[in-house]
Design a protein around this motif. Structure first.
Motif, PDB file in Angstrom:
ATOM      1  N   ASN A 368       0.829  -1.216   0.000  1.00 14.54           N
ATOM      2  CA  ASN A 368       0.000   0.000   0.000  1.00 14.54           C
ATOM      3  C   ASN A 368       0.861   1.262   0.000  1.00 14.54           C
ATOM      4  N   ASP A 369       1.944   1.250   0.790  1.00 14.93           N
ATOM      5  CA  ASP A 369       2.830   2.419   0.843  1.00 14.93           C
ATOM      6  C   ASP A 369       3.498   2.653  -0.511  1.00 14.93           C
ATOM      7  N   ILE A 370       3.830   1.562  -1.196  1.00 13.16           N
ATOM      8  CA  ILE A 370       4.424   1.711  -2.530  1.00 13.16           C
ATOM      9  C   ILE A 370       3.415   2.327  -3.493  1.00 13.16           C
ATOM     10  N   GLY A 371       2.144   1.922  -3.356  1.00 16.14           N
ATOM     11  CA  GLY A 371       1.102   2.518  -4.194  1.00 16.14           C
ATOM     12  C   GLY A 371       0.997   4.018  -3.976  1.00 16.14           C
ATOM     13  N   SER A 397      12.377   8.362  -0.083  1.00 12.96           N
ATOM     14  CA  SER A 397      11.243   7.500   0.255  1.00 12.96           C
ATOM     15  C   SER A 397      11.268   6.224  -0.571  1.00 12.96           C
ATOM     16  N   ALA A 398      11.605   6.365  -1.848  1.00 11.07           N
ATOM     17  CA  ALA A 398      11.682   5.191  -2.718  1.00 11.07           C
ATOM     18  C   ALA A 398      12.763   4.231  -2.238  1.00 11.07           C
ATOM     19  N   ARG A 399      13.904   4.793  -1.828  1.00 10.95           N
ATOM     20  CA  ARG A 399      14.995   3.937  -1.337  1.00 10.95           C
ATOM     21  C   ARG A 399      14.572   3.183  -0.080  1.00 10.95           C
ATOM     22  N   ARG A 400      13.910   3.892   0.850  1.00 13.04           N
ATOM     23  CA  ARG A 400      13.476   3.233   2.088  1.00 13.04           C
ATOM     24  C   ARG A 400      12.451   2.134   1.804  1.00 13.04           C
ATOM     25  N   LEU A 401      11.525   2.416   0.905  1.00  7.73           N
ATOM     26  CA  LEU A 401      10.508   1.416   0.589  1.00  7.73           C
ATOM     27  C   LEU A 401      11.109   0.213  -0.134  1.00  7.73           C
ATOM     28  N   ARG A 402      12.108   0.465  -0.972  1.00  9.37           N
ATOM     29  CA  ARG A 402      12.760  -0.656  -1.651  1.00  9.37           C
ATOM     30  C   ARG A 402      13.404  -1.588  -0.632  1.00  9.37           C
ATOM     31  N   ARG A 403      14.014  -1.013   0.411  1.00 12.81           N
ATOM     32  CA  ARG A 403      14.637  -1.836   1.446  1.00 12.81           C
ATOM     33  C   ARG A 403      13.581  -2.568   2.272  1.00 12.81           C
ATOM     34  N   ARG A 404      12.451  -1.900   2.551  1.00 11.51           N
ATOM     35  CA  ARG A 404      11.373  -2.576   3.279  1.00 11.51           C
ATOM     36  C   ARG A 404      10.816  -3.738   2.463  1.00 11.51           C
ATOM     37  N   ALA A 405      10.670  -3.536   1.164  1.00  6.97           N
ATOM     38  CA  ALA A 405      10.178  -4.611   0.303  1.00  6.97           C
ATOM     39  C   ALA A 405      11.159  -5.778   0.286  1.00  6.97           C
ATOM     40  N   ALA A 406      12.463  -5.454   0.239  1.00  8.05           N
ATOM     41  CA  ALA A 406      13.483  -6.514   0.248  1.00  8.05           C
ATOM     42  C   ALA A 406      13.435  -7.291   1.555  1.00  8.05           C
ATOM     43  N   SER A 407      13.233  -6.580   2.681  1.00  7.29           N
ATOM     44  CA  SER A 407      13.146  -7.250   3.979  1.00  7.29           C
ATOM     45  C   SER A 407      11.928  -8.159   4.044  1.00  7.29           C
TER      46      SER A 407
END
Length: 500
Positions: A368-371, A397-407
């Protein structure tokens, strides 16, 4: 003899440990045992206040290869080969020693190049052992009546042109010794008292320790085990939340296991995982416990690094192998492994697995956050009033979300591979996350294009480039740190920072 050069130091400290305990048994040493490792420009000196070797036994004891009078159940070392471990890294290997009540200091000097060449078949080395020893080893003695009450053993590795950096770097040596040799927990760590009391209750005696000091660059630092209350993981820091204790049948082992405030792998190579120890000396790294976790389920090996702790094996039950990276495969050791799998590894792996499943609840939130991020990116792209700071914040923000998605993907991948079949909910979540991660990459590309609007602002563009470069470098280093040993990580870090 050993794949890791610093194992050489462990062998010498282990021998010092035995000499110290021998001196304490016969009351020649009533205080603490001490070992000092001094690192100089072209030599390393390891000196202890153990019992030493008497003058009439010095030659026989120190030149005997593979022959030792030590008791394998009483002493940490017993094979009689560890004393020559330093030969591969120095030009001269020197032993100096004095025995209580004797005024004599014995000194044996090994010519390492001559010895190694003579023992190498490719060099045509076929020399009778007695002739080889006479030609390659020199013994001298000195008398000093005022020193008759002294007792010590000293090893000097002299001429270190062949020694790798990990063997001569003070920080690398301190880190390694803290991890492997029988030193105390840090006095400031409050949990040490409960662990030491638990050990005493199980084995009926105190945890054996010595004081180890590293001297280098004019500084003397005492070495302690590296455990504490906070531990690093790939995305930050977590706290030691609790400690659980395990006792083996017939007191064959005793373990303490530290549990974390988050479900994540510890990234510090000095502490991560469960360390097997005999007489408080580490055997191997975490490979033994990781292998036992895979016996629960093949995909569970990684869960061993979600914990910190130590498994103390009763020395009367096992025999460490010659390389000290495992044990002789006796029936007793096989029984101990089976019990460890059932009573320690299985419940811990199950607990980590359950925690990772709970972590999946974050997957929908990440998507949802990525959306929302995609909508912000589109809005900035369509607006003529977008600012430099808004673009930078979008990229961050994109970098942080990419890391959250990877986690989140890592959490899913940590689940038992046999359960993640095609069409299984976990597989669907994985596909959903991967698609969302691609959207993040699109936003990052979009943000980089938006930067073009600010090309005329040279100062800001330069600052942006510098900031992005630092962030990318740190992200790369974070990933590397999770997969390589500390020495390799430091080398890579130095190289990357030099080439910025």
């Amino acid at each position: 003899m050993y794949g890791e050069p610093r194992h050489t130091l462990r062998e010498y400290v282990q021998n010092s440990f035995d000499g110290i305990r021998a001196a304490q048994r016969v009351r020649f040493l009533r205080g603490r045992g001490e070992v000092t490792v001094t690192i100089g420009a072209d030599e390393i000196v390891i000196r202890d206040n153990g019992i030493g070797v008497s003058a009439d036994q010095a030659w026989k004891t120190l030149t005997s290869i593979g022959a030792s009078k030590k008791d394998r159940q009483r002493d940490a070392g017993f094979r009689g080969i560890g004393r020559l471990a330093g030969m591969a890294y120095c030009d001269k290997l020197i032993f100096r020693t004095s025995f209580p009540g004797e005024p004599t200091i014995s000194k044996l000097t090994f010519d390492c190049d001559t010895l190694l060449k003579a023992m190498n078949p490719d060099e045509g080395g076929e020399v009778e052992l007695s002739r080889l020893l006479a030609r390659s080893i020199k013994m001298t003695t000195t008398e000093d009546a005022s020193k008759s009450e002294d007792h010590f053993f000293e090893v000097t590795l002299k001429g270190l042109s062949k020694a790798p950096e990990v063997l001569t770097s003070p920080s690398e040596v301190r880190s390694y010794l803290a991890e492997t040799v029988p030193v105390e927990f840090n006095p400031d760590w409050k949990r040490r008292t409960d662990i030491e009391e638990g050990y005493r209750t199980n084995f009926g005696s105190a945890l054996e320790t010595i004081d180890v000091f590293v001297v280098a660059d004019g500084k003397t630092e005492q070495v302690f085990k590296p455990y504490g209350d906070s531990y690093e993981h790939a995305n930050g820091t977590m706290e030691l939340e609790s400690i659980e204790y395990f006792s083996g049948g017939e007191s064959r082992y005793w373990a303490w296991v530290g549990k974390m405030s988050e479900s994540a792998a510890v990234t510090d190579w000095r502490t991560r995982g469960l360390r097997v120890r005999v007489r408080n000396i580490q055997v191997d790294g975490t490979e033994i416990s990781e292998r036992l976790f895979t016996k629960v389920k093949p995909s569970y090996g990684r869960f061993s690094t979600y914990y910190v702790g130590e498994i103390y094996i009763n020395p009367e039950s096992v025999i460490p192998n010659a390389r000290r990276d495992g044990f002789e495969e006796t029936s007793t050791w096989l029984d101990i492994q089976s019990e460890l799998i059932t009573t320690v590894c299985a419940p811990l792996a199950s607990e980590a697995y359950t925690a990772s499943q709970r972590g999946q609840l974050d997957v929908e939130r990440v998507v949802n956050d990525i959306g929302d991020l995609v909508k912000r990116g589109n809005s900035l792209a369509e607006s003529t009033r977008s600012s430099y700071d808004q673009v930078v914040e979008l990229m961050n923000s994109a970098r942080r979300l990419r890391r959250r998605a990877a986690s989140a993907l890592k959490i899913i991948d940590d689940l038992d591979a046999t359960a993640v079949d095609e069409g299984h909910p976990n597989r669907q979540k994985s596909v959903l996350l991967k698609d969302a991660a691609k959207s993040v990459e699109s936003v990052e590309t979009q943000a980089r294009m938006l930067v073009g609007r600010f090309l005329e602002e040279d100062d800001k563009l330069t600052a942006l480039k510098a900031r992005l470069r630092e962030e990318i470098l740190q992200e790369v280093l974070d990933v590397i740190n999770a997969y390589v040993d500390p020495a390799t990580y430091q080398k890579i870090k130095r190289q990357l920072t030099r080439t910025r």
